[in-house]
Design a protein around this motif. Structure first.
Motif, PDB file in Angstrom:
ATOM      1  N   LEU A 163      -4.358  -4.354  -5.299  1.00  0.00           N
ATOM      2  CA  LEU A 163      -4.573  -4.964  -3.748  1.00  0.00           C
ATOM      3  C   LEU A 163      -5.970  -5.721  -4.100  1.00  0.00           C
ATOM      4  CD1 LEU A 163      -3.887  -1.772  -1.814  1.00  0.00           C
ATOM      5  CD2 LEU A 163      -2.622  -3.827  -1.702  1.00  0.00           C
ATOM      6  N   GLY A 164      -6.806  -5.506  -5.088  1.00  0.00           N
ATOM      7  CA  GLY A 164      -7.846  -6.223  -5.242  1.00  0.00           C
ATOM      8  C   GLY A 164      -7.774  -7.494  -5.690  1.00  0.00           C
TER       9      GLY A 164
ATOM     10  N   ARG B 185       2.671   4.645  -1.189  1.00  0.00           N
ATOM     11  CA  ARG B 185       2.111   5.618  -1.928  1.00  0.00           C
ATOM     12  C   ARG B 185       3.170   6.630  -2.332  1.00  0.00           C
ATOM     13  NH1 ARG B 185      -3.084   7.436  -1.024  1.00  0.00           N
ATOM     14  NH2 ARG B 185      -2.670   8.777  -2.712  1.00  0.00           N
TER      15      ARG B 185
ATOM     16  N   LEU C  69      -2.916   0.958  -7.934  1.00  0.00           N
ATOM     17  CA  LEU C  69      -2.866   0.149  -6.272  1.00  0.00           C
ATOM     18  C   LEU C  69      -4.158  -0.559  -5.990  1.00  0.00           C
ATOM     19  CD1 LEU C  69      -1.049   2.738  -4.250  1.00  0.00           C
ATOM     20  CD2 LEU C  69      -0.196   0.637  -5.234  1.00  0.00           C
ATOM     21  N   ALA C  70      -5.240  -0.084  -6.345  1.00  0.00           N
ATOM     22  CA  ALA C  70      -6.585  -0.652  -6.059  1.00  0.00           C
ATOM     23  C   ALA C  70      -6.511  -2.039  -6.835  1.00  0.00           C
ATOM     24  CB  ALA C  70      -7.735   0.291  -6.419  1.00  0.00           C
ATOM     25  N   LYS C  71      -6.313  -2.072  -7.943  1.00  0.00           N
ATOM     26  CA  LYS C  71      -6.471  -3.224  -8.914  1.00  0.00           C
ATOM     27  C   LYS C  71      -5.450  -4.398  -8.291  1.00  0.00           C
ATOM     28  CE  LYS C  71      -6.744  -5.029 -13.565  1.00  0.00           C
ATOM     29  NZ  LYS C  71      -6.918  -4.846 -14.839  1.00  0.00           N
TER      30      LYS C  71
ATOM     31  N   GLY D 124       1.009  -1.171   0.123  1.00  0.00           N
ATOM     32  CA  GLY D 124      -0.030   0.015   0.049  1.00  0.00           C
ATOM     33  C   GLY D 124       0.715   1.194   0.152  1.00  0.00           C
TER      34      GLY D 124
ATOM     35  N   LYS E  34      -6.274  -9.680  -2.701  1.00  0.00           N
ATOM     36  CA  LYS E  34      -7.385  -9.730  -1.779  1.00  0.00           C
ATOM     37  C   LYS E  34      -8.222 -11.107  -2.321  1.00  0.00           C
ATOM     38  CE  LYS E  34     -11.800  -7.658  -0.016  1.00  0.00           C
ATOM     39  NZ  LYS E  34     -12.687  -8.305  -1.054  1.00  0.00           N
TER      40      LYS E  34
ATOM     41  N   ARG F  93      -4.988   9.960  -8.486  1.00  0.00           N
ATOM     42  CA  ARG F  93      -6.132   9.300  -9.080  1.00  0.00           C
ATOM     43  C   ARG F  93      -5.647   7.983  -9.794  1.00  0.00           C
ATOM     44  NH1 ARG F  93      -8.096   6.596 -13.564  1.00  0.00           N
ATOM     45  NH2 ARG F  93     -10.148   5.653 -12.610  1.00  0.00           N
TER      46      ARG F  93
ATOM     47  N   VAL G 235      -3.543   5.657  -7.341  1.00  0.00           N
ATOM     48  CA  VAL G 235      -4.516   5.124  -6.615  1.00  0.00           C
ATOM     49  C   VAL G 235      -5.396   3.816  -7.511  1.00  0.00           C
ATOM     50  CG1 VAL G 235      -6.861   5.202  -5.145  1.00  0.00           C
ATOM     51  CG2 VAL G 235      -4.946   6.838  -4.906  1.00  0.00           C
ATOM     52  N   ALA G 236      -5.701   4.152  -8.551  1.00  0.00           N
ATOM     53  CA  ALA G 236      -6.347   3.069  -9.314  1.00  0.00           C
ATOM     54  C   ALA G 236      -5.335   1.968  -9.718  1.00  0.00           C
ATOM     55  CB  ALA G 236      -6.934   3.685 -10.892  1.00  0.00           C
TER      56      ALA G 236
END
Length: 391
Positions: free
Chosen positions: A280-281, A253, A276-278, A251, A284, A270, A273-274
């Motif tokens: 980390l998703g 940044r 990183l979100a993919k 995570g 998960k 943005r 973050v996009a």
């Protein structure tokens, strides 16, 4: 110019360097062992089946319908060699191949000019090596270049018309079949049963050649190979050796917008973050898969202060005719009025029905039927945020 680091260029090398220089260095220069993910292995298995299926057509000078039985036999062999597992994924591949055989219809060996055709394309000081999945004869002045794709999503028109891969195929095809005045280019989207077609102008081909030479020179002159986080990091076959990917899993940044009136800064954060979100998703989902496997054998798990269980959610689907009958009696409204207010057809269910009907009616008739149904559909529009990296 320094001695070439590559014996040749290829679309795979070019696109990997373009997407992430570190991935390119690990794969082609440092020769790290790749760890291909499930999507890549699955796609290779499907390609192997289609290559052998059509090569047999050529070798036996066959004309007629492709054999679903033979496709299944080849699929079993490719599956065993791939190391893939899972009934659901196996069934997906089986359905894809069955649909391909039916959509393909009759084949004639005389119409298939090549399968997995190797080409060597001179571009400035470089040679671009590649393989075209399939080339078909269309008429006395036209050939069709086909690339099989197992992507979940269709390409946009912009992506199709600007595809470097298809541009290279067009250039190679013109050299190998110089009599062809026209070269049709298509991505056969196997999961969707759709051939997305495009063409290239002389200007587009000239631009592609110039771009490949420029990118090739960048690759040779590069002194550093930085990692570049992007939406495809979760599929990268070298992500285990990537420090940027490891930091993303933690995570970490790099960009934090302090002033939201600075739209450039807003956009940069943005995008990070996009990405990183993919990443980390995906991680998960991978971890949840491990827990789900254990929950298949026991009622619950209590780990790290968290209780995990599997449970079923309930949703209600009301049968149309009995529901309308009950409402008509209770409200006094007519069946026609109730149907007008309540009844609609779910698009996914309709698509499945049309796909099944295509086995009997044929692709052309189903396309006309779908166009007629689409003209009846009520269209609803809602704002949707869209973003695509341009550099």
């Amino acid at each position: 110019m320094s001695a070439l680091r590559n014996e040749h260029l290829s679309y795979s090398r070019l696109s990997r360097f373009e997407a992430c220089p570190l991935s390119y260095r690990l794969h082609y220069l440092d020769k790290h062992t790749a760890e291909p993910g499930v999507p890549l292995s699955f796609g290779k298995a499907l390609h192997a089946v289609l290559e052998r299926l059509l090569q047999e057509v050529i070798d036996t000078e066959y004309a007629g319908a492709l054999s679903e039985e033979r496709a299944l036999q080849l699929y079993r062999e490719a599956w065993a060699a791939s190391g893939l597992s899972g009934l659901d994924l196996f069934q997906q591949g089986l359905g894809i191949l069955q649909d391909f055989v039916r959509q393909q219809g009759r084949v004639d060996s005389r119409d298939i000019l090549a399968v997995e055709k190797e080409f060597r394309l001179p571009v400035g000081p470089f040679t671009v090596l590649g393989f075209i999945d399939r080339v078909d004869w269309v008429d006395e002045e036209t050939i069709a270049v086909i690339d099989y794709k197992s992507n979940h999503q269709l390409f946009t028109r912009e992506e199709l018309d600007s595809s470097l891969q298809l541009s290279l195929y067009a250039l190679a095809a013109r050299r190998m079949w110089p009599w062809a005045k026209k070269v049709r280019l298509s991505m056969w989207m196997l999961r969707h049963g759709v051939r997305q077609e495009t063409t290239r102008t002389e200007e587009q081909l000239d631009a592609a050649l110039a771009y490949v030479e420029t990118l090739g020179q960048q690759m040779e002159k590069a002194e550093s190979f930085p990692a570049r986080l992007n939406p495809n990091c979760v599929y990268c076959d070298h992500r285990r050796n990537c420090p940027a990917y490891a930091q993303a899993l933690e995570g970490q940044r790099d960009v934090v917008c302090e002033d939201t009136s600075d739209l450039e800064s807003v956009a940069r954060e943005r995008q990070e973050v996009a990405h990183l979100a993919k990443i980390l998703g995906a991680r998960k989902a991978e971890l949840e898969g491990v827990l789900r496997a254990h929950l298949a054998e026991q009622v619950e798990l209590v780990l790290a202060g968290t209780r995990y269980r599997m449970f079923n959610t309930t949703s209600l689907d009301y049968p149309l005719e009995p529901t309308v009958a009950v409402l008509a009696r209770a409200t006094g409204l007519s069946r026609e009025e109730l149907m007008q207010r309540l009844a609609s057809v779910e698009k996914k269910a309709l698509d499945a029905l049309l796909k099944d009907a295509g086995k009997r009616l044929g692709t052309a008739r189903v396309a006309l039927l779908k166009a007629e149904l689409d003209s009846l559909a009520a269209k609803h529009h809602s704002p949707r945020f869209w973003a695509k990296e341009v550099a």
